[in-house]
Scaffold this active site. Structure first.
Site, short mmCIF file in Angstrom:
data_model
loop_
_atom_site.label_atom_id
_atom_site.label_comp_id
_atom_site.label_asym_id
_atom_site.label_seq_id
_atom_site.Cartn_x
_atom_site.Cartn_y
_atom_site.Cartn_z
CG HIS A 1 -1.94 -1.00 1.33
ND1 HIS A 1 -2.16 -1.77 2.45
CD2 HIS A 1 -2.88 -1.39 0.43
CE1 HIS A 1 -3.18 -2.58 2.24
NE2 HIS A 1 -3.64 -2.38 1.02
CB SER B 1 -4.51 -6.49 4.45
OG SER B 1 -4.14 -5.22 3.98
P1 ADP Z 1 -9.94 -3.33 -0.50
O1 ADP Z 1 -10.68 -4.04 0.59
O2 ADP Z 1 -10.62 -2.08 -0.97
O3 ADP Z 1 -9.48 -4.19 -1.64
P2 ADP Z 1 -7.17 -3.28 0.40
O4 ADP Z 1 -6.66 -2.50 1.58
O5 ADP Z 1 -7.06 -4.75 0.45
O6 ADP Z 1 -8.66 -2.75 0.25
O7 ADP Z 1 -6.45 -2.77 -0.92
C1 ADP Z 1 -6.54 -1.44 -1.36
C2 ADP Z 1 -5.91 -1.35 -2.75
O8 ADP Z 1 -4.51 -1.61 -2.66
C3 ADP Z 1 -6.48 -2.36 -3.76
O9 ADP Z 1 -6.54 -1.74 -5.03
C4 ADP Z 1 -5.44 -3.46 -3.76
O10 ADP Z 1 -5.41 -4.16 -5.00
C5 ADP Z 1 -4.16 -2.63 -3.55
N1 ADP Z 1 -3.08 -3.44 -2.97
C6 ADP Z 1 -3.13 -4.23 -1.88
N2 ADP Z 1 -1.94 -4.81 -1.67
C7 ADP Z 1 -1.11 -4.37 -2.64
C8 ADP Z 1 0.25 -4.64 -3.00
N3 ADP Z 1 1.00 -5.50 -2.31
N4 ADP Z 1 0.76 -4.00 -4.08
C9 ADP Z 1 -0.02 -3.15 -4.79
N5 ADP Z 1 -1.29 -2.88 -4.53
C10 ADP Z 1 -1.85 -3.48 -3.48
#
Ligand code: ADP
Length: 166
Positions: A18, A129
């Site tokens: 993130h 996460s």
């Molecule tokens: P949500 O529940 O909205 O998917 P997340 O916190 O899991 O929320 O993810 C928020 C955004 O960050 C999403 O677009 C997800 O694909 C992206 N994301 C999560 N982990 C990574 C990572 N390791 N690298 C790049 N983008 C990520």
């Protein structure tokens, strides 16, 4: 024109993946609002306040990034801020279907707001996460997966959970 983009997510917890998306987006837009989603129907590991506080501490090095909590429709939140873009991260193809669908729905609801996708960095491509939560709950070392502020928060959270269960 000053550009404002919103980077929405659950951030439960925020990871280095993130943070990398936030850093890269902060160089592409004038301002970034990291939108911490609060959905009353969803169960989170961290409270909204914990997720916000950990993010605030992690992004203070980027002067054009701020963190806000939001409830309800993302497009309404984006409109209320005057955001013109929604930033999302993409890892493996498994992210694509969901992100594609959300981008289509969001465009239908708010045609003036476009979605922008940033590909993950190689080293974060398998970082999520849910993996961090699992490692933390099972007592593994998560320090290389999350920003220091998040590592601190998770350690305290795990310790207090195990005290309350004992
Ligand atoms: P949500 O529940 O909205 O998917 P997340 O916190 O899991 O929320 O993810 C928020 C955004 O960050 C999403 O677009 C997800 O694909 C992206 N994301 C999560 N982990 C990574 C990572 N390791 N690298 C790049 N983008 C990520």
């Amino acid at each position: 024109m000053r550009t404002l983009a919103i980077y929405p997510g659950s951030f439960d917890p925020p990871t280095l993946g993130h943070l990398d998306v936030i850093e890269r987006a902060s160089k592409m837009f004038d301002h970034i609002v990291v939108g911490v989603g609060v959905n009353a129907k969803k169960e989170y590991f961290l409270t909204a306040e914990e997720r916000v506080a950990a993010l605030v501490e992690s992004v203070h090095v980027f002067p054009n990034v701020r963190v806000e909590k939001f409830e309800g429709l993302l497009t309404q939140f984006a409109r209320s801020l005057g955001a013109k873009s929604i930033v999302r991260g993409l890892r493996a193809t498994s992210d694509f279907d969901y992100e594609f669908q959300m981008a289509m729905v969001n465009r239908r609801l708010a045609p003036e707001i476009d979605s922008a996708f940033l590909m993950t960095k190689w080293e974060y491509s398998y970082l999520s996460s849910s993996i961090v939560r699992e490692v933390a709950i099972l007592g593994g070392d998560f320090s290389s997966m999350v920003p220091p502020a998040v590592a601190k928060l998770l350690s305290v959270k795990i310790a207090s959970n195990s005290v309350s269960q004992s």
